[in-house]
Design a protein around this motif. Sequence first.
Motif, PDB file in Angstrom:
ATOM      1  N   PRO A 348       6.190   5.458 -19.747  1.00  0.00           N
ATOM      2  CA  PRO A 348       4.258   5.589 -19.912  1.00  0.00           C
ATOM      3  C   PRO A 348       3.496   6.346 -19.779  1.00  0.00           C
ATOM      4  N   PRO A 349       2.388   6.475 -20.220  1.00  0.00           N
ATOM      5  CA  PRO A 349       1.921   8.201 -19.321  1.00  0.00           C
ATOM      6  C   PRO A 349       0.912   8.009 -18.317  1.00  0.00           C
ATOM      7  N   SER A 350       1.098   8.507 -16.989  1.00  0.00           N
ATOM      8  CA  SER A 350       0.335   8.068 -16.034  1.00  0.00           C
ATOM      9  C   SER A 350      -1.122   8.238 -16.389  1.00  0.00           C
ATOM     10  N   PRO A 351      -1.714   7.944 -16.087  1.00  0.00           N
ATOM     11  CA  PRO A 351      -3.447   8.352 -16.846  1.00  0.00           C
ATOM     12  C   PRO A 351      -4.325   9.199 -15.081  1.00  0.00           C
ATOM     13  N   PRO A 352      -4.785   9.523 -14.776  1.00  0.00           N
ATOM     14  CA  PRO A 352      -6.005   9.909 -14.045  1.00  0.00           C
ATOM     15  C   PRO A 352      -6.088   8.862 -12.980  1.00  0.00           C
ATOM     16  N   SER A 353      -7.066   9.610 -11.653  1.00  0.00           N
ATOM     17  CA  SER A 353      -6.738   7.891 -11.347  1.00  0.00           C
ATOM     18  C   SER A 353      -8.552   8.257 -10.248  1.00  0.00           C
ATOM     19  N   PRO A 354      -9.590   8.863 -10.551  1.00  0.00           N
ATOM     20  CA  PRO A 354     -10.144   8.687 -10.488  1.00  0.00           C
ATOM     21  C   PRO A 354     -11.319   7.674  -9.445  1.00  0.00           C
ATOM     22  N   GLY A 377       6.758   0.129 -10.685  1.00  0.00           N
ATOM     23  CA  GLY A 377       6.918   0.587 -11.814  1.00  0.00           C
ATOM     24  C   GLY A 377       5.732   1.277 -12.170  1.00  0.00           C
ATOM     25  N   ALA A 378       4.027   0.509 -12.713  1.00  0.00           N
ATOM     26  CA  ALA A 378       3.162   0.494 -13.156  1.00  0.00           C
ATOM     27  C   ALA A 378       2.031   1.497 -12.192  1.00  0.00           C
ATOM     28  N   VAL A 379       1.409   2.855 -12.615  1.00  0.00           N
ATOM     29  CA  VAL A 379       0.647   3.640 -11.883  1.00  0.00           C
ATOM     30  C   VAL A 379      -0.517   3.438 -13.115  1.00  0.00           C
ATOM     31  N   GLY A 380      -1.440   3.766 -12.784  1.00  0.00           N
ATOM     32  CA  GLY A 380      -2.885   3.861 -13.409  1.00  0.00           C
ATOM     33  C   GLY A 380      -3.799   3.772 -12.835  1.00  0.00           C
ATOM     34  N   GLU A 381      -5.465   4.298 -13.750  1.00  0.00           N
ATOM     35  CA  GLU A 381      -6.683   3.859 -12.700  1.00  0.00           C
ATOM     36  C   GLU A 381      -6.976   2.096 -12.360  1.00  0.00           C
ATOM     37  N   GLN A 382      -6.102   1.228 -13.523  1.00  0.00           N
ATOM     38  CA  GLN A 382      -6.078  -0.481 -12.934  1.00  0.00           C
ATOM     39  C   GLN A 382      -5.858  -0.630 -11.913  1.00  0.00           C
ATOM     40  N   VAL A 383      -4.730   0.145 -11.304  1.00  0.00           N
ATOM     41  CA  VAL A 383      -4.019  -0.510 -10.010  1.00  0.00           C
ATOM     42  C   VAL A 383      -4.930  -0.499  -8.673  1.00  0.00           C
ATOM     43  N   GLU A 384      -5.268   0.930  -9.048  1.00  0.00           N
ATOM     44  CA  GLU A 384      -6.133   1.969  -7.985  1.00  0.00           C
ATOM     45  C   GLU A 384      -7.787   0.758  -8.265  1.00  0.00           C
ATOM     46  N   LEU A 385      -8.080   0.242  -9.059  1.00  0.00           N
ATOM     47  CA  LEU A 385      -9.123  -0.199  -9.352  1.00  0.00           C
ATOM     48  C   LEU A 385      -8.998  -1.924  -9.066  1.00  0.00           C
ATOM     49  N   LEU A 386      -7.810  -2.152  -8.689  1.00  0.00           N
ATOM     50  CA  LEU A 386      -7.267  -3.654  -8.364  1.00  0.00           C
ATOM     51  C   LEU A 386      -7.655  -3.609  -7.139  1.00  0.00           C
ATOM     52  N   GLY A 387      -7.042  -2.555  -5.710  1.00  0.00           N
ATOM     53  CA  GLY A 387      -6.947  -2.387  -4.959  1.00  0.00           C
ATOM     54  C   GLY A 387      -7.953  -2.430  -4.128  1.00  0.00           C
ATOM     55  N   GLY A 388      -8.720  -2.157  -4.800  1.00  0.00           N
ATOM     56  CA  GLY A 388     -10.199  -1.521  -3.698  1.00  0.00           C
ATOM     57  C   GLY A 388     -11.288  -2.634  -3.928  1.00  0.00           C
ATOM     58  N   GLN A 389     -10.907  -3.218  -4.717  1.00  0.00           N
ATOM     59  CA  GLN A 389     -12.016  -4.960  -5.008  1.00  0.00           C
ATOM     60  C   GLN A 389     -11.105  -5.564  -4.471  1.00  0.00           C
ATOM     61  N   LEU A 390      -9.921  -5.955  -3.915  1.00  0.00           N
ATOM     62  CA  LEU A 390      -9.515  -6.585  -3.390  1.00  0.00           C
ATOM     63  C   LEU A 390      -9.312  -6.562  -1.489  1.00  0.00           C
ATOM     64  N   VAL A 391      -9.684  -4.705  -1.064  1.00  0.00           N
ATOM     65  CA  VAL A 391     -10.468  -4.635  -0.263  1.00  0.00           C
ATOM     66  C   VAL A 391     -11.575  -5.332  -0.346  1.00  0.00           C
ATOM     67  N   ARG A 392     -12.631  -4.643  -1.213  1.00  0.00           N
ATOM     68  CA  ARG A 392     -13.842  -4.974  -0.881  1.00  0.00           C
ATOM     69  C   ARG A 392     -13.517  -7.033  -0.421  1.00  0.00           C
ATOM     70  N   LYS A 393     -13.452  -7.550  -0.862  1.00  0.00           N
ATOM     71  CA  LYS A 393     -13.365  -9.139  -1.520  1.00  0.00           C
ATOM     72  C   LYS A 393     -12.267  -9.358   0.478  1.00  0.00           C
ATOM     73  N   GLY A 394     -11.719  -8.230   1.202  1.00  0.00           N
ATOM     74  CA  GLY A 394     -11.282  -8.547   2.684  1.00  0.00           C
ATOM     75  C   GLY A 394      -9.817  -8.675   2.600  1.00  0.00           C
ATOM     76  N   PHE A 395      -9.245  -8.691   1.061  1.00  0.00           N
ATOM     77  CA  PHE A 395      -7.705  -9.248   1.391  1.00  0.00           C
ATOM     78  C   PHE A 395      -7.048  -7.717   1.589  1.00  0.00           C
ATOM     79  N   GLY A 396      -7.191  -6.940   1.990  1.00  0.00           N
ATOM     80  CA  GLY A 396      -6.999  -5.568   2.194  1.00  0.00           C
ATOM     81  C   GLY A 396      -5.637  -5.655   3.537  1.00  0.00           C
ATOM     82  N   GLU A 397      -5.686  -6.587   4.191  1.00  0.00           N
ATOM     83  CA  GLU A 397      -4.812  -6.076   5.222  1.00  0.00           C
ATOM     84  C   GLU A 397      -3.382  -5.872   4.771  1.00  0.00           C
ATOM     85  N   ALA A 398      -2.318  -6.154   4.030  1.00  0.00           N
ATOM     86  CA  ALA A 398      -1.329  -5.091   3.511  1.00  0.00           C
ATOM     87  C   ALA A 398      -1.247  -3.605   3.849  1.00  0.00           C
TER      88      ALA A 398
END
Length: 443
Positions: A348-354, A377-398
Amino acid sequence: MRFDEVEPDGGCICGGCSARRRARLHAAPVHEGGHAAARSVRRRAAVLMAAAGTALGGAVGAATAATAPAAPAPTPGGPAVPRADTPQGEVGGLYGESGADERAAAAQPVTRASIIERAQRWVDQKVPYSMSHYWSDGYRQDCSGFVSMAWGLGSSQTTWTLPDFAERITKAELQPGDVLIHNDPASPRSGSHVTVFGGWVDSARTRYVAYEQTSPGATKRATPYAYWSNSATYLPYRYKALTTGGSSSDSAAAAAFPGADKFGPGADNAFVTRLGEMLVRRGGGRFYTEGPGPRWSESDRRATEAFQLAQGWRGGEADGVPGKDTWDYLVNGKGRDIDAAAPLPPPPPSPPSPSLPAGGADGREPAFPGPGAFGPGAVGEQVELLGGQLVRKGFGEAYAEGPGPRWTDADRSNVRAFQEAMGWSGTEADGYPGPDTWRLLFS
């Protein structure tokens, strides 16, 4: 003197009669049938060896110990594997019951799928090895008891008697559910062994998946053909009562599609292993550098996609994740095999990660991208979007760094922490975002 006509004295305690009685006990019995001549030769050979032992006297034990074969050298590219030393018990009924001629019991019809399912059951249960104990299903916990269980026999047999329920085949004919038997006349009880053939690991047919009962317990592993030691004397056999019917509950359960949730990123179960093994048998071995195994991988996805494409399916019908039709074709041998000359499906293609905002472009909740966007194996902007929102919600400890576009264990740990904070548990808090997790996270 014709040793094969001399019966050991039942009351004598001398070393010669004792040795002959032991050899007569472990030699293959002679009875009517297509294999009678072969069994007679083995029986006579065992008695002759015992007679020779009498002449040698007490020196036999010392000589045997001094000349015992050493463990083989480490296998190139793999760990050292000791010589098979799996003592086995005698022919006996379920749970060790005696008093009946168990070998005369009729073989019961069974499917290949049922044989593999039963073998996998002991592997999953980590049944410990024993030549004297019997598992909860009634079978003796040694190598021949294991095969007796997988074949559904009404008794626990030995490596010498299992061929009475089977027919000889060639290496080229081997299919899952067949067995490989090694019988050692010099050590009929401790030197003999049997494995269940689970399918080829590579297209060159140099390694196969072996299900076996050996110390410390039931195991499944990639094994060089025909075995780690004594390879030339392992012979392939096929159970005589093998059937393609599906009337039994075992075969029906084995053929049933287990559900889409058993496959895809994050899946880790026996159905993933079985999928990979079926794909290897249909020409998908070149997609696997190791395995197949229970943890879903990119190899599973690409092999599944190749099989779907071989059937002429396209688009959503060839997404690399098995559905009911794909499973039905694989289990029942339908359709076309994977073309060995066909190019490998691209990864699967690896999209850019803005750098991404918390929500969608208009500030609203972004659409859930589907479970396939997350997991190993997943790579994509949606993974980074998910992580950013977890941090903003206070769940970025890991996160030790990031979050980023490549899925990591830290993403899963943080998602699980969020799910548990929502009051979920068990499979609802597995660390992989579904539509509900996504909606609550971005609300």
